[in-house]
Design an enzyme around this catalytic site. Structure first.
Site, PDB file in Angstrom:
ATOM      1  N   CYS A 134     -36.203  63.722 -20.517  1.00 18.63           N
ATOM      2  CA  CYS A 134     -37.206  63.701 -21.598  1.00 18.63           C
ATOM      3  C   CYS A 134     -36.607  64.095 -22.933  1.00 18.63           C
ATOM      4  O   CYS A 134     -36.971  63.567 -23.965  1.00 18.63           O
ATOM      5  CB  CYS A 134     -38.348  64.638 -21.241  1.00 18.63           C
ATOM      6  SG  CYS A 134     -37.760  66.272 -20.781  1.00 18.63           S
ATOM      7  N   GLU A 144     -45.965  68.514 -20.706  1.00 21.11           N
ATOM      8  CA  GLU A 144     -44.586  68.284 -21.155  1.00 21.11           C
ATOM      9  C   GLU A 144     -44.384  66.782 -21.100  1.00 21.11           C
ATOM     10  O   GLU A 144     -44.319  66.211 -20.006  1.00 21.11           O
ATOM     11  CB  GLU A 144     -43.584  68.959 -20.207  1.00 21.11           C
ATOM     12  CG  GLU A 144     -43.749  70.451 -20.095  1.00 21.11           C
ATOM     13  CD  GLU A 144     -43.125  71.203 -21.248  1.00 21.11           C
ATOM     14  OE1 GLU A 144     -42.489  70.574 -22.118  1.00 21.11           O
ATOM     15  OE2 GLU A 144     -43.297  72.423 -21.290  1.00 21.11           O
ATOM     16  N   GLU A 163     -39.831  55.536 -26.259  1.00 20.15           N
ATOM     17  CA  GLU A 163     -38.998  56.156 -25.235  1.00 20.15           C
ATOM     18  C   GLU A 163     -38.601  55.087 -24.214  1.00 20.15           C
ATOM     19  O   GLU A 163     -39.445  54.438 -23.618  1.00 20.15           O
ATOM     20  CB  GLU A 163     -39.777  57.268 -24.539  1.00 20.15           C
ATOM     21  CG  GLU A 163     -38.918  58.048 -23.567  1.00 20.15           C
ATOM     22  CD  GLU A 163     -39.700  59.135 -22.851  1.00 20.15           C
ATOM     23  OE1 GLU A 163     -40.785  58.835 -22.308  1.00 20.15           O
ATOM     24  OE2 GLU A 163     -39.235  60.279 -22.818  1.00 20.15           O
ATOM     25  N   LYS A 207     -47.882  67.987  -6.923  1.00 30.91           N
ATOM     26  CA  LYS A 207     -47.794  66.575  -6.563  1.00 30.91           C
ATOM     27  C   LYS A 207     -46.540  65.982  -7.193  1.00 30.91           C
ATOM     28  O   LYS A 207     -46.482  65.727  -8.384  1.00 30.91           O
ATOM     29  CB  LYS A 207     -49.021  65.785  -7.046  1.00 30.91           C
ATOM     30  CG  LYS A 207     -49.081  64.414  -6.372  1.00 30.91           C
ATOM     31  CD  LYS A 207     -49.784  63.346  -7.180  1.00 30.91           C
ATOM     32  CE  LYS A 207     -48.933  62.721  -8.236  1.00 30.91           C
ATOM     33  NZ  LYS A 207     -47.739  61.983  -7.761  1.00 30.91           N
TER      34      LYS A 207
HETATM   35  P1  NAD Z   1     -45.492  59.289 -15.288  1.00 27.42           P
HETATM   36  O1  NAD Z   1     -46.310  59.783 -16.427  1.00 27.42           O
HETATM   37  O2  NAD Z   1     -45.593  57.877 -14.913  1.00 27.42           O
HETATM   38  O3  NAD Z   1     -45.814  60.128 -13.968  1.00 27.42           O
HETATM   39  C1  NAD Z   1     -45.719  61.538 -13.929  1.00 27.42           C
HETATM   40  C2  NAD Z   1     -46.526  62.040 -12.738  1.00 27.42           C
HETATM   41  O4  NAD Z   1     -47.903  61.773 -12.954  1.00 27.42           O
HETATM   42  C3  NAD Z   1     -46.177  61.392 -11.399  1.00 27.42           C
HETATM   43  O5  NAD Z   1     -46.247  62.366 -10.379  1.00 27.42           O
HETATM   44  C4  NAD Z   1     -47.293  60.369 -11.241  1.00 27.42           C
HETATM   45  O6  NAD Z   1     -47.547  60.043  -9.885  1.00 27.42           O
HETATM   46  C5  NAD Z   1     -48.462  61.118 -11.836  1.00 27.42           C
HETATM   47  N1  NAD Z   1     -49.566  60.272 -12.319  1.00 27.42           N
HETATM   48  C6  NAD Z   1     -49.513  58.980 -12.728  1.00 27.42           C
HETATM   49  N2  NAD Z   1     -50.733  58.557 -13.101  1.00 27.42           N
HETATM   50  C7  NAD Z   1     -51.570  59.601 -12.938  1.00 27.42           C
HETATM   51  C8  NAD Z   1     -52.959  59.785 -13.168  1.00 27.42           C
HETATM   52  N3  NAD Z   1     -53.724  58.804 -13.653  1.00 27.42           N
HETATM   53  N4  NAD Z   1     -53.503  60.992 -12.891  1.00 27.42           N
HETATM   54  C9  NAD Z   1     -52.735  61.999 -12.434  1.00 27.42           C
HETATM   55  N5  NAD Z   1     -51.416  61.879 -12.182  1.00 27.42           N
HETATM   56  C10 NAD Z   1     -50.832  60.697 -12.443  1.00 27.42           C
HETATM   57  O7  NAD Z   1     -43.997  59.712 -15.666  1.00 27.42           O
HETATM   58  P2  NAD Z   1     -42.669  59.406 -14.859  1.00 27.42           P
HETATM   59  O8  NAD Z   1     -42.352  57.964 -15.061  1.00 27.42           O
HETATM   60  O9  NAD Z   1     -42.738  59.960 -13.494  1.00 27.42           O
HETATM   61  O10 NAD Z   1     -41.622  60.305 -15.649  1.00 27.42           O
HETATM   62  C11 NAD Z   1     -41.026  59.908 -16.837  1.00 27.42           C
HETATM   63  C12 NAD Z   1     -41.726  60.505 -18.043  1.00 27.42           C
HETATM   64  O11 NAD Z   1     -41.775  61.923 -17.920  1.00 27.42           O
HETATM   65  C13 NAD Z   1     -41.018  60.247 -19.345  1.00 27.42           C
HETATM   66  O12 NAD Z   1     -41.958  59.899 -20.336  1.00 27.42           O
HETATM   67  C14 NAD Z   1     -40.385  61.575 -19.683  1.00 27.42           C
HETATM   68  O13 NAD Z   1     -40.143  61.791 -21.036  1.00 27.42           O
HETATM   69  C15 NAD Z   1     -41.367  62.523 -19.133  1.00 27.42           C
HETATM   70  N6  NAD Z   1     -40.732  63.818 -18.859  1.00 27.42           N
HETATM   71  C16 NAD Z   1     -40.997  64.855 -19.688  1.00 27.42           C
HETATM   72  C17 NAD Z   1     -40.387  66.074 -19.478  1.00 27.42           C
HETATM   73  C18 NAD Z   1     -40.651  67.249 -20.386  1.00 27.42           C
HETATM   74  O14 NAD Z   1     -40.370  68.360 -20.000  1.00 27.42           O
HETATM   75  N7  NAD Z   1     -41.194  67.046 -21.569  1.00 27.42           N
HETATM   76  C19 NAD Z   1     -39.516  66.252 -18.409  1.00 27.42           C
HETATM   77  C20 NAD Z   1     -39.261  65.164 -17.586  1.00 27.42           C
HETATM   78  C21 NAD Z   1     -39.891  63.942 -17.823  1.00 27.42           C
END
Ligand code: NAD
Ligand code: MN
Length: 499
Positions: free
Chosen positions: A287, A253, A388, A178
């Site tokens: 991230c 992650e 962050e 997803k």
């Molecule tokens: P997010 O947590 O808002 O969303 C991530 C994913 O989860 C999206 O596909 C979203 O639709 C889905 N999601 C949201 N709510 C959900 C729920 N209740 N149940 C299941 N799925 C759900 O993050 P974002 O804004 O898309 O991305 C940015 C974040 O990702 C930052 O915090 C960044 O640090 C982190 N990130 C981490 C890494 C890593 O490898 N550690 C890599 C890239 C991004």
């Protein structure tokens, strides 16, 4: 009206069950440029059933590793073949510069599929040694876990699709990806490339749709065995909670606030560029970005002056313009988050030394542009040093000696990555070993490679991606014991029951 980008379920492209769609925005213009099928509960159910059937009855988990390996190589070739279109689509959908898409994202996607192809092919030869015994033969067998749900963020969609799909299917699992709603398009394309590569129906499914609906349905589904999530720490906590209902395997992650530590014996020009690369890659929406820059007192003033000058030279422009060093942020909401944090920084007493405002890009008034921003006068307990931001904002913090650098760097709920910059490598290594983080670069930044593990300490996550460690996150370990002793008299421990 542009074409509809469809769901990938059970080897076919389809609209969503309800017929609902959503728009994907081009952040460089702020305008919609694609219509995407919006997965809902019914689609999640259909994909989970298809992935379940492909795992329980299909050929994929039962194939030899070397045959799966061939299919993964074909996916790598498919990505290569479609590279120009994929790079452009990635750049338009995410706002990442075309230089990033061409040089970083495509290459990483290809090498991730190639590397896991290599691991899949070696699976047939693998003979883990268990302690020998004259009475029994014991061996370890690795098996796929089952149906994996992969939930990805918007910052690096093409890479995320590869990081999630490649190890999962290399190990013989089936997967439902997803992607994030801001950036669904290249994930769908990777799903299509997997079908073109001959991967059987139901093994790779792609379901663009809202996290709170499609995402939660997936994580809760009793048909799913494992969840691999990349995203914010906040949603990661929620995922863990929901997944606990059926004790799914979970890898996370999550976020970061990574330290970049510059020692006073550094090659100044090199490290200035390195610090900027560390924080402003993809407008800071990474991230592991080096968002806290610790400068040792002796070089602080010279370094800071050069840093500000270089940051102001960075060209902010449309993602598809090869002249742009920085593209837009992914969405208006993200732009507003960044603005809010810079305001918080000002209120906390930080001084804006560069940027600190939206960038105007001629002909692209609707885009989500923000200038590379440097905050001085920050101390490590301020919110701008602890939370962050996920945007182009660097917090600069001075320090006296190595012990203080380590202490401040580790004062964080996160522990994803970090860097040390110095001409004295042994000194840098000593600091690197004391940092509580999953990856530390010395005299470099963002060197993520599918051969080496990546993941977080503390609230930055659970488990690792990449490398053999990442492969094993997608495999169960089974111990098989074969009795060689024979004979009732050679089993005295049976006497505890049988007398
Ligand atoms: P997010 O947590 O808002 O969303 C991530 C994913 O989860 C999206 O596909 C979203 O639709 C889905 N999601 C949201 N709510 C959900 C729920 N209740 N149940 C299941 N799925 C759900 O993050 P974002 O804004 O898309 O991305 C940015 C974040 O990702 C930052 O915090 C960044 O640090 C982190 N990130 C981490 C890494 C890593 O490898 N550690 C890599 C890239 C991004
Ligand atoms: Mn988009």
């Amino acid at each position: 009206m542009t074409d509809l980008h469809q769901l990938v379920i059970d080897g076919e492209l389809s609209a969503s069950a309800t017929g609902e769609t959503f728009e994907s925005i081009d952040p460089s213009t702020g305008e919609s440029f694609a219509h995407v099928a919006k997965a809902g509960a019914e689609d999640v159910k259909r994909a989970a059933e298809a992935a379940r059937k492909a795992f329980d009855e299909g050929p994929w988990p039962r194939m030899r590793g070397r045959d799966r390996a061939k299919a993964l190589l074909a996916v790598a070739d498919g990505i290569k073949k479609h590279a120009p279109d994929l790079a452009e689509l990635e750049s338009r959908d995410s706002g990442g510069t075309i230089r990033k898409a061409q040089n970083a994202d495509i290459g990483m996607a290809i090498s991730t599929f190639r590397f896991y192809s290599e691991l899949a092919s070696r699976e047939d030869e693998e003979e883990p040694l268990l302690p020998r015994s004259p009475m029994s033969y014991n061996y370890l067998r690795r098996e796929p876990i089952g149906v994996c749900a992969a939930i990805a963020p918007w910052n690096a969609p093409l890479q995320m699709a590869s990081w999630k799909i490649a190890p999962a299917i290399a190990a013989g699992n089936t997967v439902i990806l997803k992607p994030a709603s801001f950036t669904p398009l290249t994930s769908i394309e990777v799903g299509k490339i997997c079908l073109e590569a001959g991967i059987p129906e139901g093994v790779v499914n792609v379901l663009p749709g809202p996290g709170a609906a499609a995402g939660e349905e997936l994580v809760a589904s009793p048909l799913v065995d494992k969840v691999a999530f990349t995203g914010s720490t906040e949603i990661g906590m929620r995922i863990m909670q929901i997944a606990s209902g059926t004790v799914k395997k979970v890898t996370l992650e999550l976020g970061g606030k990574s330290p970049s530590i510059v020692l006073d014996d550094v090659d100044l020009d090199y490290a200035v560029d390195g610090a900027l690369w560390g924080v402003f890659f993809h407008q800071g929406q990474i991230c592991s970005a080096g968002t806290r820059l610790f400068l040792q007192r002796g070089i602080h003033d010279d370094f800071f002056a050069a840093l500000v000058k270089r940051a102001e030279e960075l060209k902010v422009g449309p993602a598809l313009d090869p002249g742009s060093d920085q593209g837009p942020l992914v969405a208006r909401t993200q732009l507003e988050t960044v603005e809010r944090y810079v305001e918080i920084g000002r209120e906390e007493g930080a001084e804006v030394a560069a940027g600190g405002e939206r960038a105007t890009v001629p002909g692209h008034q609707g885009g989500f542009y923000y200038r590379p921003t440097i905050l001085a006068g920050v101390n490590n307990s301020m919110r701008v040093a602890q939370e962050e931001i996920f945007g182009p904002v660097l917090a600069v913090i001075p320090f006296e000696d190595d012990d203080e650098a380590v202490r401040l760097a580790n004062e964080s709920i996160y522990g994803l990555a970090g860097a040390v910059w110095s001409r004295n490598v042994p000194r840098a290594v000593q600091i690197a070993e004391r940092l509580r983080a999953g990856t530390v670069w010395i005299n470099d930044y963002h060197m993520i490679n599918p051969r080496y593990p990546f993941g977080g300490y503390k609230e930055s996550g659970i488990g690792r991606e990449h490398g053999t460690l990442g492969f094993n996150e997608y495999r169960e370990a089974k111990h098989i014991h074969v009795d060689l002793a024979g004979g009732r008299d050679r089993h005295p421990w049976w006497n505890t029951v049988l007398g």
